[in-house]
Design an enzyme around this catalytic site. Sequence first.
Site, mmCIF file in Angstrom:
data_model
loop_
_atom_site.group_PDB
_atom_site.id
_atom_site.type_symbol
_atom_site.label_atom_id
_atom_site.label_comp_id
_atom_site.label_asym_id
_atom_site.label_seq_id
_atom_site.Cartn_x
_atom_site.Cartn_y
_atom_site.Cartn_z
ATOM 1 N N TYR A 1 -108.064 42.230 -14.356
ATOM 2 C CA TYR A 1 -106.660 42.053 -14.743
ATOM 3 C C TYR A 1 -106.543 41.134 -15.949
ATOM 4 O O TYR A 1 -105.663 41.318 -16.806
ATOM 5 C CB TYR A 1 -105.845 41.487 -13.578
ATOM 6 C CG TYR A 1 -104.375 41.281 -13.933
ATOM 7 C CD1 TYR A 1 -103.485 42.341 -13.919
ATOM 8 C CD2 TYR A 1 -103.907 40.018 -14.310
ATOM 9 C CE1 TYR A 1 -102.147 42.163 -14.263
ATOM 10 C CE2 TYR A 1 -102.575 39.829 -14.652
ATOM 11 C CZ TYR A 1 -101.705 40.902 -14.629
ATOM 12 O OH TYR A 1 -100.386 40.727 -14.980
ATOM 13 N N SER B 1 -118.278 21.560 15.174
ATOM 14 C CA SER B 1 -118.609 22.785 15.891
ATOM 15 C C SER B 1 -120.108 22.950 16.061
ATOM 16 O O SER B 1 -120.564 23.717 16.911
ATOM 17 C CB SER B 1 -118.065 23.999 15.123
ATOM 18 O OG SER B 1 -118.786 24.192 13.922
ATOM 19 N N GLY B 2 -120.896 22.262 15.226
ATOM 20 C CA GLY B 2 -122.344 22.427 15.241
ATOM 21 C C GLY B 2 -122.831 23.323 14.124
ATOM 22 O O GLY B 2 -124.029 23.393 13.856
ATOM 23 N N GLY B 3 -121.900 24.008 13.447
ATOM 24 C CA GLY B 3 -122.265 24.836 12.313
ATOM 25 C C GLY B 3 -122.500 23.984 11.082
ATOM 26 O O GLY B 3 -122.197 22.786 11.059
ATOM 27 N N VAL B 4 -123.017 24.600 10.042
ATOM 28 C CA VAL B 4 -123.388 23.855 8.840
ATOM 29 C C VAL B 4 -122.168 23.203 8.185
ATOM 30 O O VAL B 4 -122.240 22.057 7.714
ATOM 31 C CB VAL B 4 -124.149 24.750 7.843
ATOM 32 C CG1 VAL B 4 -123.312 25.936 7.396
ATOM 33 C CG2 VAL B 4 -124.588 23.950 6.620
ATOM 34 N N ASP B 5 -121.038 23.888 8.150
ATOM 35 C CA ASP B 5 -119.864 23.359 7.451
ATOM 36 C C ASP B 5 -119.355 22.073 8.093
ATOM 37 O O ASP B 5 -119.165 21.050 7.421
ATOM 38 C CB ASP B 5 -118.740 24.400 7.407
ATOM 39 C CG ASP B 5 -119.173 25.686 6.739
ATOM 40 O OD1 ASP B 5 -120.078 25.632 5.888
ATOM 41 O OD2 ASP B 5 -118.620 26.750 7.078
ATOM 42 N N SER B 6 -119.100 22.122 9.387
ATOM 43 C CA SER B 6 -118.580 20.927 10.053
ATOM 44 C C SER B 6 -119.628 19.823 10.103
ATOM 45 O O SER B 6 -119.300 18.633 10.022
ATOM 46 C CB SER B 6 -118.096 21.267 11.468
ATOM 47 O OG SER B 6 -119.170 21.631 12.318
ATOM 48 N N SER B 7 -120.897 20.198 10.200
ATOM 49 C CA SER B 7 -121.971 19.198 10.237
ATOM 50 C C SER B 7 -122.025 18.419 8.931
ATOM 51 O O SER B 7 -122.096 17.177 8.931
ATOM 52 C CB SER B 7 -123.319 19.874 10.489
ATOM 53 O OG SER B 7 -123.296 20.609 11.687
#
Length: 504
Positions: free
Chosen positions: A77, A216-222
């Site tokens: 665009y 949560s234990g995931g990479v982002d929140s860790s």
Amino acid sequence: MRVLILDYGSQYTQLIARVVRELGYYSQVVQLDEDVDVSDVGALILSGGPASVYEPDAPKLPVWFDKYHGKVLGICYGMQLLAHELNGRVERGELAEYGRTEIRIEEEDPIFESVPRETTVWMSHSDVVKVLPEGFRATAYSKNGMIVAASDFQRFWLLQFHPEVRHTQFGRQMLQNFLSKICGLRPNWNLEDFITQKVEELKRELKDKKVIAALSGGVDSSVACVLVHRAVGSNLRCVFVDHGLLRKNEAEEVMRIFKNMLGLNVVKIDARERFLSKLKGVDDPEKKRKIIGEEFIRVFEQEAKSYGATHLVQGTIYSDVIESARSGKKTAAIKSHHNVGGLPERMDLEIVEPLRNLFKDEVRIVGEILGIPRDVVHRQPFPGPGLAVRVVGPVDEEKLDILREADSILIETLKETGWYEKVWQAFAVLLPIRSVGVRGDRRAYDYVLAIRCVDSVEGMTADWSRIPHDVLDLISRRILNSVKRVGRVVYDISSKPPATIEWE
């Protein structure tokens, strides 16, 4: 000098910014209505978008555009808008080209240096530039004769396709050429600088404040938790909510890693009954996400009240923001994320999102720099709503148990065969349909389970993983032999786009 990306609503806008940053140039995404100081802008990129230049409310060039006298790259665009504004002609294409398209470079152009004459690119718009503005020359065409690249070789470079996506074979080279050879910029930004700047920013923002973090234990929140911990230390309390939608043995593993290995202050909240009762009978995926988002916040508000916290840290990353249509006013919404579009309107906590402008691959690099263990940093992505969006349709305990067992077998088999770290994400999806089969010479009527494995870098685009047939066969046989109520296993071979990675 910074690189500005002007957002016209493309789902790939922030992907342009990510690639530019990965190439080592400081980039910033701006909206059309922002007041921009162009004095330190070394390059301007106009993103793609869903609009047509002839629509009554089609987005135009910003009011500050005439104050900027540097080089401009128009993508999709962005190309059509520049051609239209410079008195060229844009029309609806007779043969719309979407997805992978072969092009041929016909003229020498510095943007195509080190790019083969024939290459594959990614298209996503049906409008085309039929007549170029005066002083422009077409430099590349599609196999159907569409102009896919043009320039006046002084200020403007136009590309009909998306160089920022992985499907464009030499797209990164084209962007590098534009920034270094055409604009004359030098790399000046890295993720070490990001960490330093973000920690200082968090220290100022959260000084003397009690903070809780959604872990949560995931990479982002860790990574978000460790980053904020560097800034506020003991004033951070990490809250792990077991909402009953976790994978097999996940709650125990999270507490072991983050409390024992990383030494963070972590508390576990058992909210399984609370979440599942709210989700009972709900089959719409958007409602699921919003219910989960609402309940997460209420749980965190209760914990924050007991701790005396005023701020909540979340591991939101940029792909979450984009897909929740929060990155730009013209962006088309794909789905809500529980920690972005799923947030309730009324909250008693201020949200802190230190990774909001980073993509998944950048978050992993930051995690490595921060010293987080490899098995956490390279853990495959897991959605905040958990298995609720991998059970298609209403969620109940029986379906969750079936899915947990099947998903566990999938992951274990991929690890045994050496394929777990070769794919970007792998998971199972329980479908709301049943299939006739045979068990022990008797007719069976059991659930269909889909296996989804994808290759990606940033989560904005993805292709299905070419896992060997013998590995898929092993996965299927193990699931069918071990998991009751599953009678058929299928493999998802959809790419993103047009599909998303998750099914809901």
